[in-house]
Enzyme design. Sequence first.
Site, PDB file in Angstrom:
ATOM      1  N   HIS A  17     -40.051 -95.462 -40.949  1.00 59.42           N
ATOM      2  CA  HIS A  17     -39.909 -94.447 -41.999  1.00 59.42           C
ATOM      3  C   HIS A  17     -39.521 -93.104 -41.397  1.00 59.42           C
ATOM      4  O   HIS A  17     -38.561 -92.455 -41.841  1.00 59.42           O
ATOM      5  CB  HIS A  17     -41.242 -94.357 -42.749  1.00 59.42           C
ATOM      6  CG  HIS A  17     -41.282 -93.341 -43.839  1.00 59.42           C
ATOM      7  ND1 HIS A  17     -41.307 -93.683 -45.174  1.00 59.42           N
ATOM      8  CD2 HIS A  17     -41.338 -91.972 -43.812  1.00 59.42           C
ATOM      9  CE1 HIS A  17     -41.360 -92.591 -45.911  1.00 59.42           C
ATOM     10  NE2 HIS A  17     -41.392 -91.542 -45.103  1.00 59.42           N
ATOM     11  N   GLU A  18     -40.259 -92.678 -40.363  1.00 60.31           N
ATOM     12  CA  GLU A  18     -39.993 -91.371 -39.755  1.00 60.31           C
ATOM     13  C   GLU A  18     -38.676 -91.343 -38.990  1.00 60.31           C
ATOM     14  O   GLU A  18     -37.936 -90.356 -39.038  1.00 60.31           O
ATOM     15  CB  GLU A  18     -41.150 -90.973 -38.841  1.00 60.31           C
ATOM     16  CG  GLU A  18     -42.437 -90.630 -39.575  1.00 60.31           C
ATOM     17  CD  GLU A  18     -42.276 -89.467 -40.547  1.00 60.31           C
ATOM     18  OE1 GLU A  18     -41.424 -88.584 -40.293  1.00 60.31           O
ATOM     19  OE2 GLU A  18     -42.991 -89.437 -41.555  1.00 60.31           O
ATOM     20  N   HIS A  21     -35.864 -90.708 -41.251  1.00 63.53           N
ATOM     21  CA  HIS A  21     -35.687 -89.274 -41.534  1.00 63.53           C
ATOM     22  C   HIS A  21     -34.839 -88.631 -40.450  1.00 63.53           C
ATOM     23  O   HIS A  21     -33.921 -87.847 -40.725  1.00 63.53           O
ATOM     24  CB  HIS A  21     -37.045 -88.562 -41.574  1.00 63.53           C
ATOM     25  CG  HIS A  21     -37.879 -88.860 -42.774  1.00 63.53           C
ATOM     26  ND1 HIS A  21     -37.363 -88.898 -44.052  1.00 63.53           N
ATOM     27  CD2 HIS A  21     -39.213 -89.102 -42.904  1.00 63.53           C
ATOM     28  CE1 HIS A  21     -38.341 -89.166 -44.915  1.00 63.53           C
ATOM     29  NE2 HIS A  21     -39.467 -89.299 -44.234  1.00 63.53           N
TER      30      HIS A  21
END
Length: 201
Positions: A17-18, A21
């Site tokens: 997820h990170e 980003h």
Amino acid sequence: MELFFELAVLIMSVVIHEVSHGYAAYFQGDHTAEYQGRLTLNPFKHLDLVGSVILPLVLVITHSPFLVGWAKPVPFNPYNLRFRRWGEALVAIAGPVSNIVIALIFGLLIRFASASLSPAFIQISVVIVFTNLFLAIFNLAPVPPLDGSKILFAFLPNQGGSVRIFLEKYSLILAFAFIFYLSSYLYPIVQALFTFITGLS
């Protein structure tokens, strides 16, 4: 052993997820995450003591029906983004999208290839699908510092800056209030999506 595996799935899911980003910012021209060594799947570069360890353990100990957490946010400079107004929202939505893609891959394997998969793999896939769906829906909530707040801010008019300042000032309080008092309401949504994708009830 089962608890260890569930925590491992959660940690790797929040890491992906990170990193998503970071790549969303990278492809818009910002190299902050790259320079700080955060465009990697090495979990030790991303673990957050509260979000990756303490909170998941508290949820397990309290027999919470869901398991959620977060990693250290991947840094980016919004002033470097190619799309100034929508750039931050694009970076924000990349995280939940990555979790949805993971959920779809393993969920569709369960639905269409379960006959050729081992029971152990199906059990693992169930955890992966449910965890990633919950992370995606959870992070889309418009509560700072969750990703949904960045998407909300992109739609606010210019005079809405005071709303953003207020929400970010109390972000930690709002986030924990949401986790412990409201996030359980997301469970039926996640369960419905899980059934829709996998065909399992």
